[in-house]
Design a protein around this motif. Structure first.
Motif: not given
Ligand code: S3P
Length: 450
Positions: A109-111, A136-139, A155-160, A183-184
């Protein structure tokens, strides 16, 4: 071998009365948050009483990887020099969160609303746990996630890069999911809203307010609606972490079932969103007293005294209480086995996706100890045998789960025959001093393969 090194098979034998003071470590939930929020503030946050368990140390290393400066000054004394909301740097390597669901989900969430990419992994337990509940909510903010089947790590996350604020209703009672969204929301413009049907632990809301963010909680027909105003400047704090009620649960429950015991656990965090176990134990007839109630660092605390309680009765634990005691069901089921009559624990389906499937882990191990247990997808029932009547004499499986390992060791302290856990190593994730602390109180614990 376990992820924590060679397996440490440990045996608990019938104990002498447990007596004295149990100084349990700092709160795990608050410790993770102190490091993460400190890393998102501008300047230096000072922390005392930090839990130095593996889970929290992994979060500290992760914050360093995102560009914060995390320094230990003495036992439990740390500082975090933060980089500000939206200031995270892209980590050069994979972030390993070890055993910690809280660590990985809060850090995701923080990143999630910074224009950086990060890959997360963890131990075998964490790699089996669902991350879709967070991604899901971060999307909705615009964050992309690619992981293994079933939303598992790695898992890889690409931040918005240009995050949108979000209005989200959590589909399950989870403080981790709520916290990841908040946090997001810190780095999104406007207001991010999370609504939860039942109140889960509110350390994120309390601590964010302490750091200067605007966070408003309202009770509505749909439950609790939390509104965060995005893009604040978080101001560094001095944080005194209270001792962990979830760790206190182990010496407290041991004292209730070991004849002649009288144990004082000072300075325990008693945030109402965490204290459901103690209410439940009192309803069962436990001799508990809360001495010297006070407030420290925005959290209610007290000194908790527990005495041997041979006349406890089984009860129906209200399903709506589950979020406030979700981590305590394993050790409660050990107390229930030592009470007279049936204890029914409905509304506990979330236990199936913790560090292990905790309903199954406790059911299998308690049956091996001679206790009758029934389970359904979202409940379990213990047929109590009465004080001191658990046969024991079993080898149980910890399943890479600290709370399962500690629960069976507590079980062995009051059982007729010794109880062994196949690996006590995971205890170091949350309660690294469990063995010396319980031994000092009078418990008989020994490594079975030394
Ligand atoms: C935690 C939330 C709970 C709890 C975990 C710590 C937190 O998990 O079980 O040990 O610090 O937010 P869920 O959010 O999955 O209920």
């Amino acid at each position: 071998m376990s992820a924590h090194g060679p397996a440490r098979k440990m045996t608990a034998r019938t104990s002498l009365p447990l007596k004295g003071q149990a100084d349990v470590p700092g709160d795990k939930s608050i410790s993770h948050r102190a490091l993460i929020f400190g890393a998102m503030a501008v300047g230096e946050t000072r922390i005392t009483g930090l839990l130095e368990g593996e889970d929290v140390l992994d979060t500290g290393r992760a914050m360093t990887a995102f560009g914060a400066e995390v320094v230990q000054h003495g036992p439990g004394e740390w500082s975090v020099h933060g980089v500000g909301v939206g200031g995270f740097a892209e980590p050069e390597d994979v972030i390993d969160c070890g055993n910690s669901g809280t660590g990985v989900r809060l850090i995701m969430g923080a990143m999630a609303t910074s224009p950086i990419t990060a890959t997360f992994t963890g131990d075998a337990s964490l790699r089996s746990r669902p991350m879709g509940r967070v991604t899901d909510p971060l999307a909705l903010f615009g964050t992309q996630a690619v992981g293994r089947e079933g939303g598992r790590l790695p898992m890889t996350l690409v931040g918005a890069a240009e995050p949108l604020p979000v209005d989200y209703v959590t589909p399950m009672a989870s403080a981790q999911v709520k916290s990841a969204v908040l946090l997001a929301g810190l780095n999104a413009p406007g207001q991010t809203v999370v609504t939860e049907a039942a109140a889960t632990r509110d350390h994120t809301e309390r601590m964010l307010r302490g750091f200067g963010a605007e966070v408003v909680t309202e009770k509505t027909e749909a439950g609790y609606r939390i509104t965060l105003t995005g893009q604040p400047e978080l101001k560094p704090q001095t944080i005194a972490v209270p001792r962990d009620p979830s760790s206190a649960a182990f010496p407290v429950c041991a004292a209730l079932i070991v004849p002649g015991s009288d144990v004082l656990v000072p300075n325990i965090g008693l945030n109402p969103t965490r204290a459901g176990l103690f209410t439940t134990l009192q309803e069962m007839g436990a001799d508990l007293s809360f001495e010297n109630p006070r407030e420290e660092g925005g959290e209610p605390v007290a000194d908790l005294r527990a005495r041997y309680s041979p006349d406890m009765k089984g009860i129906e634990v209200p399903a709506e209480r589950a979020p406030s005691m979700i981590d305590e069901y394993p050790v409660l089921s050990v107390v229930a086995a030592n009470a007279c009559g049936v204890t029914h624990m409905p509304g506990t389906h979330e236990l199936r996706v913790k560090e292990s499937d905790r309903i199954d882990a406790m059911a299998v191990g308690l049956r091996a100890c001679g206790v009758e247990v029934e389970e359904s997808e979202d409940s379990f029932t213990i047929h109590g045998l009465g004080a001191g009547n658990v046969p024991g004499g079993a080898l149980t499986e910890a399943r890479l789960d600290h709370r399962i390992a500690m629960s069976f060791l507590i079980c062995g302290m009051a059982a007729k025959k010794p109880v062994t856990v196949d690996d006590a190593g995971p205890i170091a994730t949350s309660f690294p001093i469990f063995e010396p602390l319980m031994t000092t109180l009078g418990a008989s614990l020994s490594l079975a393969n030394s």
